[in-house]
Design an enzyme around this catalytic site. Structure first.
Site, PDB file in Angstrom:
ATOM      1  N   TYR A  74       0.835  -1.198   0.000  1.00 55.15           N
ATOM      2  CA  TYR A  74       0.000   0.000   0.000  1.00 55.15           C
ATOM      3  C   TYR A  74       0.880   1.264   0.000  1.00 55.15           C
ATOM      4  O   TYR A  74       1.850   1.362   0.742  1.00 55.15           O
ATOM      5  CB  TYR A  74      -0.961   0.018   1.191  1.00 55.15           C
ATOM      6  CG  TYR A  74      -2.113  -0.964   1.089  1.00 55.15           C
ATOM      7  CD1 TYR A  74      -2.446  -1.598  -0.115  1.00 55.15           C
ATOM      8  CD2 TYR A  74      -2.884  -1.271   2.206  1.00 55.15           C
ATOM      9  CE1 TYR A  74      -3.510  -2.494  -0.196  1.00 55.15           C
ATOM     10  CE2 TYR A  74      -3.958  -2.171   2.129  1.00 55.15           C
ATOM     11  CZ  TYR A  74      -4.253  -2.778   0.927  1.00 55.15           C
ATOM     12  OH  TYR A  74      -5.311  -3.673   0.862  1.00 55.15           O
ATOM     13  N   LEU A  85     -18.197   0.051  -0.740  1.00 58.48           N
ATOM     14  CA  LEU A  85     -18.954   1.097  -1.453  1.00 58.48           C
ATOM     15  C   LEU A  85     -18.580   1.119  -2.936  1.00 58.48           C
ATOM     16  O   LEU A  85     -18.914   2.061  -3.657  1.00 58.48           O
ATOM     17  CB  LEU A  85     -18.688   2.464  -0.826  1.00 58.48           C
ATOM     18  CG  LEU A  85     -18.881   2.576   0.700  1.00 58.48           C
ATOM     19  CD1 LEU A  85     -18.566   3.995   1.177  1.00 58.48           C
ATOM     20  CD2 LEU A  85     -20.306   2.193   1.105  1.00 58.48           C
ATOM     21  N   ALA A  86     -17.853   0.072  -3.387  1.00 60.53           N
ATOM     22  CA  ALA A  86     -17.406  -0.012  -4.785  1.00 60.53           C
ATOM     23  C   ALA A  86     -16.609   1.236  -5.151  1.00 60.53           C
ATOM     24  O   ALA A  86     -16.766   1.793  -6.246  1.00 60.53           O
ATOM     25  CB  ALA A  86     -18.586  -0.224  -5.730  1.00 60.53           C
ATOM     26  N   GLY A  87     -15.755   1.654  -4.213  1.00 56.81           N
ATOM     27  CA  GLY A  87     -14.873   2.797  -4.489  1.00 56.81           C
ATOM     28  C   GLY A  87     -15.653   4.066  -4.834  1.00 56.81           C
ATOM     29  O   GLY A  87     -15.169   4.911  -5.587  1.00 56.81           O
ATOM     30  N   THR A 141     -21.838   7.768  -6.436  1.00 57.50           N
ATOM     31  CA  THR A 141     -21.699   8.902  -7.360  1.00 57.50           C
ATOM     32  C   THR A 141     -21.787   8.503  -8.831  1.00 57.50           C
ATOM     33  O   THR A 141     -21.861   9.377  -9.688  1.00 57.50           O
ATOM     34  CB  THR A 141     -20.331   9.594  -7.143  1.00 57.50           C
ATOM     35  OG1 THR A 141     -19.302   8.630  -7.416  1.00 57.50           O
ATOM     36  CG2 THR A 141     -20.182  10.087  -5.707  1.00 57.50           C
TER      37      THR A 141
END
Lengths: 300, 300, 300
Positions: free
Chosen positions: C53, C212-214, C219
């Site tokens: 990361y 949140l699926a990125g 959005t």
């Protein structure tokens, strides 16, 4: 020559000679014998047949040569397959191309193979294709009878997927000691659908057919073939060979799934490449360079 | 009539009468009773229901007829299903179409079914669809309670794939004694995705719904249906029937996976075809002639 | 705070703080420490890292803050991962992006992680991706050595499919106590391909990354995202929240597969939403309303 242990009484050479196209090499009996000897001289001891190769002719062409020098039999392992039915002048009773894994078909196929190959016993018999109509109880009975009579020493499958292999395994008493599948850097299906994983889970070595994808990698003009060749060349430069086929064989040998490779050529030079590759080394960076060229994109 | 053993205390007739469309046959109570008797006269003893058929009405239409002659109950096996929730005037509490495999829903569904069918006990209860929200511990509790109370004798599933079936099996104490799935020469999905293989691996017989693909094979004008009909005609000529539905049933019965077939018609003649097919014989050549017509190409 | 038991000696908080983007939050050492404390104050005790990361930087940024107040270590569980190799100025020996699950790479990666994180022991080490070149015997040796030395307490995997997980499991002595996978109402792959089923079959809790699926659900302007948001709004109204992220988290918590959720934000308010959702309740009707909005059609 590296060897791969398939069962307590059977090991095969890491490189296997494939006889699928023997009938098209147009060799005399004596030339066929000479080829067998040349192959044995490379260290290869395992020969891969199927009843149907050459329209049911290849086994007999091999057996005819072997009969010229029967003592060679002790120096080799003979693999053959059954379960596909082809229409052929050599099998006038066959009405169409389909599969047959019934007890009677398997036993009669083995008896033909023994006679054609001029041998007493088959070292490894494979069910050639998963049969959607397979009655595994019949297949199990055939295996038992062939095993008890000594006509077949070991059993395996070819082109089986996970669910097919697990199913058959439930019914038979003999271990399935290999799955002979299509494996090459052009054909990753068996990497992706769990077939390789299952073999490793079961600790069952694999045999790779069409390791060069029938020449498509070496001569294909599609984007994928071009991408793979570029990677093979770069890796070849690093590992010390300019022969792309050797890079492909090394890519397969490097995999931990214990993969033997069927080299199906009539030219000893081509076969020798598959043997030579056993002494080459490939690291993970290089292996993935080829793998990612096949995918056409990076791994995630 | 051939019979298929599903558990130590349950066998079903190879041909099963399907009641999914009972409410649309527009029969009086007496006509429904007459149909049940005609079906029993063919040798069929197994009747296939679901709570939701006919908008929660079919079970009651059957039960109403059965109540006219309750002694018929001993001559039959009754299968029903639960786990789908439909909006319906008959279930005002239901807010939408979804699945529910919770303990309370399964138990309440069974209690409705027993009352509607006018019976004391269900021979075989199936979870109708794999539920992506299934809590298998709750399902297991429901099975236990229903089994101990004698309300359900045997359990199974419908439309389950390998991973779903293996998962549920881990949680429950009762064996899953069948998987009722869509199977026909038009719909090979369950042949191809390992569902049939798993059933054979587990030695669990299958029940085939929509064996005629809802009529698409017999009347469809698409290429696939036309190809299949041509093959069915040729094979029918060889095996001795001009009824294509009988050829389809024979194709399913011939498979070694122990497949029973749900004939879902209100016309006794149509049901009789599914029974008649039990005495026809099909060989591998003929079976593959149909199989390859479905595929649209030869097997490899 | 709900807790999920992964092994006899490890439980994690149902909500997990994800540090994948720590390096992009541009926090000073003191701000990072303050964030860690705020996260702990929500009841979250589990922090999710990977060696790679932030280009191998995030673990060290976390460790640097932790070193300011080392007693916090006892209040947390630290998860990290290995097995991906990236080209990076921080790892000059790496020649390309690929996977490496060899013994030496795993051990060296863990040693880097321990040093970077300023800790003595990792609570849970995950193999980050299934490695098509994995030698499971080497992986097993690495696990043994790390386990015996106390450097790693528990082991698991990430992004593994059924066949990969079953394969690895055959070779190792330690249980695989979780599979960290992509799970959100935008990404149903793991629901559909048997990965969730296998986890439930093995009674192994799952960790959900990108719940949140990125941000795509909240959005995105594609049809699917719009459909999902509409369903989330309607369900949110019923269950008592106007925050769509809380509805998504509730949808995941409601599933019986024992799913913990990785909230990967640097803003405590966003993280708090994932915690708050633990007290919301969703029924099957509501769960399927969202599920069917994802599918874009009703279940059968």
């Amino acid at each position: 020559m590296q060897r791969i242990q398939l069962s307590s009484d059977l090991s095969i050479s890491r490189t296997v000679h494939g006889l699928m196209h023997l009938s098209s090499w147009n060799l005399t009996k004596e030339e066929r014998l000479a080829l067998i000897k040349e192959v044995l001289d490379t260290g290869i001891t395992t020969f891969d047949h199927a009843d149907i190769y050459g329209g049911y002719q290849c086994e007999a062409l091999f057996g005819e040569a072997l009969a010229l020098e029967p003592s060679l039999r002790e120096k080799m392992e003979i693999v053959t397959k059954c379960g596909i039915v082809l229409e052929s002048p050599n099998r006038p009773a066959h009405r169409s191309h389909h599969y047959d894994t019934s007890k009677s078909h398997i036993i009669s196929s083995v008896e033909h193979s023994l006679k054609n190959l001029s041998i007493e016993s088959i070292d490894l018999l494979l069910i050639h294709r998963p049969d959607p109509l397979m009655n595994p109880e019949e297949t199990a009975e055939a295996f038992d009878e062939l095993h008890h009579s000594g006509k077949v020493k070991n059993f395996g499958v070819s082109n089986f997927k996970r669910s097919q292999l697990k199913m058959l395994e439930t019914y038979i008493d003999q271990p399935l000691c290999t799955n002979q599948i299509e494996l090459s850097p052009y054909h990753l299906e068996n990497f992706e659908d769990g077939t390789l994983d299952l073999a490793m889970e079961m600790k069952t070595p694999l045999m790779a057919w069409s390791p060069l994808a029938g020449g498509r990698i070496l001569t294909g003009q599609d984007d994928k073939a071009v991408r793979i060749r570029k990677a093979l060349q770069e890796v070849g430069n690093e590992i010390g060979t300019e022969h792309l086929d050797e890079v492909i064989y090394t890519w397969l040998y490097t995999h931990p799934a214990n993969i033997s490779v069927i080299a199906g050529s009539g030219k000893i030079k081509r076969i020798q490449s598959a043997v030579n590759a056993q002494s080459l080394k490939m690291d993970a960076h290089q292996w993935f360079q080829i793998y990612q060229a096949v995918l056409g994109h990076d791994v995630p």
